[in-house]
Design an enzyme around this catalytic site. Structure first.
Site, PDB file in Angstrom:
ATOM      1  CG  ASP A 150      -0.270   0.001   2.539  1.00  0.00           C
ATOM      2  OD1 ASP A 150       0.748  -0.711   2.674  1.00  0.00           O
ATOM      3  OD2 ASP A 150      -0.735   0.711   3.455  1.00  0.00           O
ATOM      4  CD  GLU A 210       4.193   0.475   6.850  1.00  0.00           C
ATOM      5  OE1 GLU A 210       4.990   0.673   7.777  1.00  0.00           O
ATOM      6  OE2 GLU A 210       3.884   1.365   6.022  1.00  0.00           O
TER       7      GLU A 210
END
Lengths: 359, 359
Positions: A74, A129
């Site tokens: 991400d 994350e």
């Protein structure tokens, strides 16, 4: 089959560009996780497991050591910085170029091009994350399938400017609510202004002096910051609520309990109505004295530096797996509108890891 | 002909109940304006003019003085408080009961029952007082037909708890933006925290001491307050922007220019990136020394008090017409879910105005 399959025959810089052009802001990683899974399943030397939008691929060669190469899929929200752009100086610009699609590209290249590594390999690609710890894909995998992460050593390809970064700082987020009482703003003295009550909190934060302890030879650098503030009811109302969200980044010589006690004490005289711990993850000591870490250091060269940001090395550390950060991006450029990465650094990281794993 | 004609033979409390039961939230005043116009046209001693949903009715008796009785027809949104309810203690509950259908009922009763007043009368009923200044019906009439409002004195029947309230304070809203530079919150020293930059603004506001000037014998009470604050990008980013919305309520001895200069000077050393005037309306001097006001005070009795909130007396003041607030409602109950009015207070207001106008 995903609509835009990843091409693992591209070199790592070109693959980074393809990954930047494949948006995967936190919460929307599924298409990219699908593409990663599909690309890895095409590699006969790997077994592939999937949990949510997390993909784990492993060799099973019976080597004496097993090493993890891990990265998150991400990015922070796009800020007019997609698609990617390669400039004439060999710099690749775009959201995630630095944090950390260049690292993911290196993982994928190693997966595709090193079928017989000298250590068994575990590739971990995970989601969320950049947001809350509860959403973190590596956390979910470590809880649901800890056996997938069993290893002797882990390299997290988070941006570290091509140098080994040891340990990581802890991060604590607290929400401070001040008190007040509503009244019409034309008769302010009938109420009590909760925004004004936040003045001492901001004054203390503005005057804060960071501690910089040296641990295992590495100098860390703490930080205490308001990252959000919000208050107000209507333009003609004295507000009865104001919220300050504070983020404490602390060196790994503090335990979680000590970090929390420090922050509570820091704001003790600020007349806070409510103090809520919103997120908390401890740091990780550098661990550079572990044999596997020392062997890695000898192979890739350079001198280890401290990691200021919290990274998932802390989770590996908690699982008993020594871990370092080693990725091509410059961490100072992470999350910036002008995020970028030097493509020679991407290739260098790939080559050094390949040398280590094929020597 | 409207479907529910107003019955001006009812006493003022009963007429108030009829008005509360005739919803007229800002923007939906037309049916009530129609009903008011129709009721007034039935009175042979008045001429009636209409502009939008604003109705102006006048006597033409050639008296030495002309007096305005003004009130707005709209209410804030209904909050489960319609229809009205009269309790056993003589309290009438319901949306607009206090602000200001009880005042409108008194206006209508005076219009219907005092055909030969000792001063010529102008009754003004207008729309959109509870929303933005640009929509205000009294403003529209004052711009399109200022002659309709020509008078020696004006009484605005806004809630003032049955006491005369003189003048009104001005209100200025400014938006202050502080500067900063984004960085990752793990490396805060690479950026600059815009929320921390707001610390001096809040510190100054928290330490602010209000001025309480006495004007025409009335003690006003200024106020300088943050009514909103907002800052932050993400939980792990040092924010580059923070906005504080400040409302200055100021006594009517300051001009608009002076009020603005005061606020600019107040925050002069706060390192503000941008200072925006978001809304500004001047106050109104009490004007109680004017002969018409003095006669009114003598007739209705009591002691005048200052009006802290901004009201439309400011518009009459700008037209050169001294004006006061004098209405039956308790201003502390305005806009509340449990809005209510004592019916004896409504009758008392009606009787005192009638005495003044028929003496």
């Amino acid at each position: 089959m995903s609509e835009t399959p990843l091409d693992l025959t591209l070199d790592a810089p070109a693959l980074t560009a393809q990954l930047v052009d494949f948006p995967s802001v936190s919460g929307t990683e599924k298409p990219l996780a699908d593409a990663v899974e599909e690309a890895l399943r095409a590699l006969p030397h790997l077994t592939v497991d999937r949990f949510g939008n997390n993909v784990v691929a492993r060799t099973h060669l019976g080597r004496a050591e097993r090493v993890v190469l891990a990265g998150h899929l991400d990015t922070v929200p796009i800020a007019d910085n997609v698609p990617s752009r390669l400039d004439e100086n060999g710099v690749l610009w775009g959201c995630g170029s630095c944090d950390m699609k260049s690292g993911v590209a290196v993982q994928l290249r190693i997966a595709a091009t090193v079928p017989e590594p000298n250590r068994d390999l575990t590739f971990v690609f995970y989601d969320n994350e950049e947001v809350a710890a509860e959403l973190n894909g590596l956390k979910h995998v470590s809880e649901a399938h800890p056996d997938w992460l069993t290893a002797d050593f882990a390299v997290l390809l988070e941006s570290s400017d091509g140098e080994v970064e040891g340990g990581c700082q802890g991060t604590l987020r607290v929400i401070l609510r001040t008190k007040g009482e509503r009244s019409h703003s034309a008769r302010a003295w009938m109420g009590s202004n909760a925004i004004h009550s936040a003045a001492p909190i901001l004054a203390k934060l503005a005057a804060y002096e960071p501690r910089k302890p040296v641990i295992d030879g590495l100098e860390f650098h703490e930080g205490l910051n308001a990252v959000r503030i919000e208050g107000g009811v209507a333009n003609n109302v004295i507000p009865d609520a104001c919220t300050v969200v504070v983020n404490f980044r602390y060196a790994p010589d503090r335990s979680e309990e000590q970090a929390l006690a420090y922050v509570k004490e820091f704001f003790a005289d600020c007349d806070i109505e409510e103090f809520v711990v919103d997120d908390h993850t401890g740091g990780a000591l550098p661990g550079l004295s572990h044999p596997a870490a020392a062997a890695f250091m000898a192979a890739v060269g350079g001198e280890a530096r401290p990691k200021f940001g919290w990274t998932d090395v802390s989770r590996f550390s908690a699982l008993g797996v020594p871990a370092v950060n080693y990725g091509p991006g410059n961490p100072l450029l992470a999350h910036k509108r002008d995020e970028r990465v030097e493509i020679t650094r991407i290739s260098q990281t790939e080559e050094r890891l390949r040398s280590w794993l094929t020597a």
